[in-house]
Design a protein around this motif. Structure first.
Motif, PDB file in Angstrom:
ATOM      1  N   GLN A 145      -2.504  -0.183   0.740  1.00  0.00           N
ATOM      2  CA  GLN A 145      -3.806   0.471   0.900  1.00  0.00           C
ATOM      3  C   GLN A 145      -4.292   0.433   2.340  1.00  0.00           C
ATOM      4  OE1 GLN A 145      -6.655   2.298  -1.244  1.00  0.00           O
ATOM      5  NE2 GLN A 145      -6.097   2.716   0.866  1.00  0.00           N
TER       6      GLN A 145
ATOM      7  N   GLN B 145      -4.220   6.036  -0.348  1.00  0.00           N
ATOM      8  CA  GLN B 145      -3.497   5.100  -1.207  1.00  0.00           C
ATOM      9  C   GLN B 145      -2.092   5.587  -1.529  1.00  0.00           C
ATOM     10  OE1 GLN B 145      -3.971   1.647  -3.148  1.00  0.00           O
ATOM     11  NE2 GLN B 145      -2.086   2.426  -2.282  1.00  0.00           N
ATOM     12  N   THR B 176      -7.080   2.357  -9.093  1.00  0.00           N
ATOM     13  CA  THR B 176      -7.569   2.674  -7.746  1.00  0.00           C
ATOM     14  C   THR B 176      -7.812   4.166  -7.601  1.00  0.00           C
ATOM     15  OG1 THR B 176      -6.404   0.808  -6.738  1.00  0.00           O
ATOM     16  CG2 THR B 176      -6.998   2.642  -5.304  1.00  0.00           C
TER      17      THR B 176
END
Lengths: 186, 186
Positions: A145, B145, B176
DNA sequence: GGTGTTGGCCATCAACTGTTGACCTCTGGA
DNA sequence: TCCAGAGGTCAACAGTTGATGGCCAACACC
């Protein structure tokens, strides 16, 4: 070698020019000649001082992430602290340039990739604390990330990400990193 | 030009060799001569068919992400579907190679970076649906991401990420992405 | 069977690369 | 005053790069 103050000056000038060029152009396209020109010096001096282009590169990518010790943070806030620290490194002139060099060249240069691997394997993974076997996995997820953010914001310069202020980015990414650090994984 | 079947064959051979070389070495280090040798052909033919190294490169990075339409997905599962689709692209031989070329060179080559930007700005952002003004922002967060994952797993090859099976990665990253797509942002 | 078009190879170009060694020039200590 | 040794420049090296143009061989078509 390297006694006088003058030599240390040009030595530093070369290193600064090298970081700028490596950051802007990547390893292959940054030529020794261009770096020397930026430093206002003859190309041969670059080799004299750093032995080879590779040697110069190795000197140019030397960084300590100085990640905060998670034990010193309020629990539940480690993710936020990590994201903020990482972003501030990139926003800084010095470390940001070095990190740009590192990421830009890690993508095509195996040596740089190895350096990147050790940096993030050791510095990030161990910064999560000495817990158990899924420490490396969590560290790698965090790296995915954080490096993805750096890639999109500082290298690819995706406009929406460039536009966001640091605080907003921290707020948006902190929960992600926090989850990778602490929440149960699959 | 380019009528006979034979020419199309060697044309395709050149393109395949180019993708392999570009993926393995990046734009600068992949030489026309090496590509030609891999294709079993004279270097001049490469230029004949693709006009220049840049032209060959442009032909080598031509990809459609074919992202799934989010409207066709069960709500709340879009994140999972996106991560899985993206990973399967990279795992595939053909698209994976093209994506490697693209990412590897987008980091040092401005043309490739621009291509990357449009791909992820348009294909990802619009794939999130035609909602409102923070669509691009959400798209960019998703890209950070997903690209970070690709960077760490397929380019830098961080061991813990390489070791994880696709299903595990999907399970770990889906929340996420789901949050970037739908949850309220700062 | 000639003939023109196409695929392919060869030799070569000019530009640029990292690197080297010979040479100049300034400085600081004896 | 001299002079050794440092910093610095210059020219050149050998190799590689992308790209060009001339030439030969094979094939399709009349």
């Amino acid at each position: 070698m390297a006694f006088t103050a003058r030599s240390q000056e040009t030595r530093a000038a070369i290193l600064a020019a090298a970081r700028r060029r490596f950051a802007a152009d990547g390893y292959e396209r940054a030529t020794v000649r261009a770096i020397a020109a930026d430093a206002g010096i003859d190309p041969s001096m670059v080799i004299r001082y750093y032995r080879s282009k590779d040697g110069l590169f190795a000197a140019a990518v030397d960084i300590d992430l100085r990640l905060p010790d998670p034990a010193s943070l309020p629990p539940g806030r480690a993710g936020e602290a990590l994201v903020r620290h990482f972003l501030e490194l990139w926003e800084g002139d010095g470390p940001g340039e070095v990190l740009t060099v590192l990421l830009r060249s890690a993508v095509t240069n195996e040596n740089a990739a190895e350096r990147m691997r050790t940096i993030f394997a050791t510095q990030v993974a161990t910064a999560l604390g000495p817990d158990v076997d899924d420490g490396p996995t969590r560290g790698a997820l965090v790296a995915s990330q954080l490096l993805g953010l750096a890639l999109c914001r500082y290298i690819l310069r995706l406009p929406p990400l460039v536009a966001l202020p640091v605080d907003t980015l921290v707020a948006d990414l902190a929960p992600t990193v926090q989850r990778y650090i602490g929440a149960p994984l699959e």
